[in-house]
Design a protein around this motif. Sequence first.
Motif, PDB file in Angstrom:
ATOM      1  N   ASN A 182       0.828  -1.203   0.000  1.00 34.31           N
ATOM      2  CA  ASN A 182       0.000   0.000   0.000  1.00 34.31           C
ATOM      3  C   ASN A 182       0.860   1.249   0.000  1.00 34.31           C
ATOM      4  OD1 ASN A 182      -2.141   1.887   0.461  1.00 34.31           O
ATOM      5  ND2 ASN A 182      -1.625   1.836   2.645  1.00 34.31           N
ATOM      6  N   ALA A 183       0.604   2.175  -0.940  1.00 36.99           N
ATOM      7  CA  ALA A 183       1.380   3.403  -1.030  1.00 36.99           C
ATOM      8  C   ALA A 183       0.576   4.640  -0.629  1.00 36.99           C
ATOM      9  CB  ALA A 183       1.904   3.575  -2.461  1.00 36.99           C
ATOM     10  N   PHE A 184      -0.606   4.453  -0.055  1.00 39.23           N
ATOM     11  CA  PHE A 184      -1.459   5.577   0.340  1.00 39.23           C
ATOM     12  C   PHE A 184      -1.473   5.714   1.865  1.00 39.23           C
ATOM     13  CE2 PHE A 184      -2.999   4.409  -3.834  1.00 39.23           C
ATOM     14  CZ  PHE A 184      -3.251   5.626  -4.441  1.00 39.23           C
ATOM     15  N   GLU A 185      -1.107   6.907   2.341  1.00 38.12           N
ATOM     16  CA  GLU A 185      -1.071   7.137   3.789  1.00 38.12           C
ATOM     17  C   GLU A 185      -2.458   7.078   4.419  1.00 38.12           C
ATOM     18  OE1 GLU A 185       0.314   8.947   1.505  1.00 38.12           O
ATOM     19  OE2 GLU A 185       2.465   9.183   1.943  1.00 38.12           O
ATOM     20  N   ASP A 186      -3.508   7.370   3.641  1.00 37.07           N
ATOM     21  CA  ASP A 186      -4.858   7.397   4.185  1.00 37.07           C
ATOM     22  C   ASP A 186      -5.477   6.012   4.342  1.00 37.07           C
ATOM     23  OD1 ASP A 186      -4.737  10.145   4.262  1.00 37.07           O
ATOM     24  OD2 ASP A 186      -5.644  10.397   2.277  1.00 37.07           O
ATOM     25  N   LEU A 187      -4.796   4.978   3.872  1.00 42.60           N
ATOM     26  CA  LEU A 187      -5.334   3.626   3.946  1.00 42.60           C
ATOM     27  C   LEU A 187      -4.613   2.808   5.016  1.00 42.60           C
ATOM     28  CD1 LEU A 187      -5.684   2.818   0.132  1.00 42.60           C
ATOM     29  CD2 LEU A 187      -7.381   3.823   1.683  1.00 42.60           C
ATOM     30  N   ARG A 188      -5.334   1.864   5.597  1.00 38.21           N
ATOM     31  CA  ARG A 188      -4.776   1.036   6.666  1.00 38.21           C
ATOM     32  C   ARG A 188      -4.523  -0.378   6.150  1.00 38.21           C
ATOM     33  NH1 ARG A 188      -9.271   3.354   8.405  1.00 38.21           N
ATOM     34  NH2 ARG A 188     -10.416   1.381   8.354  1.00 38.21           N
ATOM     35  N   VAL A 189      -3.392  -0.936   6.556  1.00 41.76           N
ATOM     36  CA  VAL A 189      -3.059  -2.325   6.249  1.00 41.76           C
ATOM     37  C   VAL A 189      -3.190  -3.125   7.530  1.00 41.76           C
ATOM     38  CG1 VAL A 189      -1.279  -3.920   5.454  1.00 41.76           C
ATOM     39  CG2 VAL A 189      -1.487  -1.658   4.398  1.00 41.76           C
ATOM     40  N   SER A 190      -3.962  -4.197   7.499  1.00 42.66           N
ATOM     41  CA  SER A 190      -4.159  -5.018   8.693  1.00 42.66           C
ATOM     42  C   SER A 190      -3.960  -6.488   8.361  1.00 42.66           C
ATOM     43  CB  SER A 190      -5.559  -4.792   9.271  1.00 42.66           C
ATOM     44  OG  SER A 190      -6.554  -5.113   8.318  1.00 42.66           O
ATOM     45  N   GLY A 191      -3.620  -7.249   9.403  1.00 41.87           N
ATOM     46  CA  GLY A 191      -3.392  -8.679   9.241  1.00 41.87           C
ATOM     47  C   GLY A 191      -1.915  -8.987   9.129  1.00 41.87           C
ATOM     48  N   GLN A 192      -1.423  -9.805  10.006  1.00 46.18           N
ATOM     49  CA  GLN A 192      -0.009 -10.182   9.985  1.00 46.18           C
ATOM     50  C   GLN A 192       0.199 -11.587   9.449  1.00 46.18           C
ATOM     51  OE1 GLN A 192       2.556  -8.251  10.713  1.00 46.18           O
ATOM     52  NE2 GLN A 192       1.308  -6.479  11.293  1.00 46.18           N
ATOM     53  N   TRP A 193      -0.720 -12.472   9.791  1.00 45.01           N
ATOM     54  CA  TRP A 193      -0.631 -13.861   9.347  1.00 45.01           C
ATOM     55  C   TRP A 193      -1.917 -14.238   8.634  1.00 45.01           C
ATOM     56  CZ3 TRP A 193       4.175 -15.400   9.988  1.00 45.01           C
ATOM     57  CH2 TRP A 193       4.920 -14.853  11.038  1.00 45.01           C
ATOM     58  N   GLY A 194      -1.824 -14.970   7.570  1.00 45.66           N
ATOM     59  CA  GLY A 194      -3.024 -15.389   6.844  1.00 45.66           C
ATOM     60  C   GLY A 194      -3.658 -14.228   6.112  1.00 45.66           C
ATOM     61  N   ALA A 195      -4.936 -14.015   6.362  1.00 46.24           N
ATOM     62  CA  ALA A 195      -5.684 -12.992   5.643  1.00 46.24           C
ATOM     63  C   ALA A 195      -5.161 -11.590   5.936  1.00 46.24           C
ATOM     64  CB  ALA A 195      -7.158 -13.090   6.008  1.00 46.24           C
ATOM     65  N   LYS A 196      -5.078 -10.775   4.879  1.00 47.13           N
ATOM     66  CA  LYS A 196      -4.627  -9.392   5.023  1.00 47.13           C
ATOM     67  C   LYS A 196      -5.581  -8.496   4.246  1.00 47.13           C
ATOM     68  CE  LYS A 196       0.225 -10.874   5.160  1.00 47.13           C
ATOM     69  NZ  LYS A 196      -0.085 -12.279   4.825  1.00 47.13           N
ATOM     70  N   SER A 197      -5.645  -7.232   4.640  1.00 38.23           N
ATOM     71  CA  SER A 197      -6.565  -6.310   3.977  1.00 38.23           C
ATOM     72  C   SER A 197      -6.005  -4.891   3.959  1.00 38.23           C
ATOM     73  CB  SER A 197      -7.931  -6.318   4.669  1.00 38.23           C
ATOM     74  OG  SER A 197      -7.813  -5.836   6.005  1.00 38.23           O
ATOM     75  N   ILE A 198      -6.488  -4.125   2.987  1.00 34.09           N
ATOM     76  CA  ILE A 198      -6.201  -2.695   2.901  1.00 34.09           C
ATOM     77  C   ILE A 198      -7.554  -1.994   2.894  1.00 34.09           C
ATOM     78  CG2 ILE A 198      -5.116  -0.849   1.573  1.00 34.09           C
ATOM     79  CD1 ILE A 198      -3.422  -2.968   0.168  1.00 34.09           C
ATOM     80  N   THR A 199      -7.788  -1.120   3.849  1.00 30.93           N
ATOM     81  CA  THR A 199      -9.084  -0.446   3.943  1.00 30.93           C
ATOM     82  C   THR A 199      -8.890   1.037   4.222  1.00 30.93           C
ATOM     83  OG1 THR A 199      -9.212  -0.992   6.308  1.00 30.93           O
ATOM     84  CG2 THR A 199     -10.280  -2.510   4.772  1.00 30.93           C
ATOM     85  N   GLY A 200      -9.927   1.806   3.939  1.00 34.51           N
ATOM     86  CA  GLY A 200      -9.878   3.235   4.220  1.00 34.51           C
ATOM     87  C   GLY A 200     -10.576   4.025   3.135  1.00 34.51           C
ATOM     88  N   THR A 201     -10.361   5.337   3.150  1.00 41.37           N
ATOM     89  CA  THR A 201     -11.035   6.245   2.227  1.00 41.37           C
ATOM     90  C   THR A 201     -10.023   7.145   1.542  1.00 41.37           C
ATOM     91  OG1 THR A 201     -13.015   6.266   3.620  1.00 41.37           O
ATOM     92  CG2 THR A 201     -12.786   8.049   2.024  1.00 41.37           C
ATOM     93  N   LEU A 202     -10.172   7.272   0.226  1.00 46.35           N
ATOM     94  CA  LEU A 202      -9.364   8.203  -0.559  1.00 46.35           C
ATOM     95  C   LEU A 202     -10.277   9.337  -1.009  1.00 46.35           C
ATOM     96  CD1 LEU A 202      -7.339   5.710  -2.786  1.00 46.35           C
ATOM     97  CD2 LEU A 202      -6.550   6.891  -0.722  1.00 46.35           C
TER      98      LEU A 202
END
Length: 293
Positions: free
Chosen positions: A228-248
Amino acid sequence: MAQSTWSVSEPRKLAFDEPVSALNVRIVNGTVNVVGTDEGSARLEISSIEGPPLIVTQDGPTLTVAYEDLPWKGFLKWFDRKSWQRNAVVSLAVPAESTVEVGVVGAGAVVSGIRGRTTVRGVNGDTTLVGLSGSITADTVSGNLEAQAVTGDLVFKSVSGDLTVIEGAATSVRADSVSGDMVLDLDTSGRPADIRLTSVSGEIGIRLEHPSADARVEANTTSGTVSNAFEDLRVSGQWGAKSITGTLGAGNGTLRATTVSGSIALLRRPAREDGPTDATGPGSTGPTTEKVL
């Protein structure tokens, strides 16, 4: 208007005096080139042909160039390999506002400058779309699709074909693939986007204009990596499933990307007034911070 029909078994050029507003092309092996013009009539050149003749039909405003045994309905299920011993190179110039349908089996297709609706069906031929402003629907089995500078809504479905969008300005992109990769470079110029991408094992990469991207983002992978290259988005998940969420931006649009085992990358596309896209070059926004898991 009476229907006119030609059986073409050798190289030939045809010009059609009557107006054309719809084109349907279906070939096996070879190449199809379709270009939109500002003329009201159409022109056809078959520069090479092997095997059975191509049947050219003008029925009112509809122009068809196809084999008799290759119907449009059920096209993607046409696997009569005994009939694959054929090859044709077909070039057409049609009015830019025309509706275009192209079906290819083992053939490459290039469609450019069309403002009407474009539909492409391919078994294993690659397709290139350039400068289309009408809506686009593409269904392939294993053929790849590359779209350059398209502004119309795009719907893509494939089993293993890749999707590549370069300098795209479409605000609606729907893509679904089993194992094909998806790479999208989009400039929506602050307009709300509706982007929905789904793959089982293919990788997904999306490059959006910064800072004018406008979308609610939800990107998920079950076992792949995320970037993820957007500061406004959050990266979650360390093991297994991962996601990028937020608002641009204002979050008026939607960006959803889902893959089971493929990786997902969200990249920043510098605004045009920023100069070169090289993050270290003159006029750039500077290095992009990117979080990878």
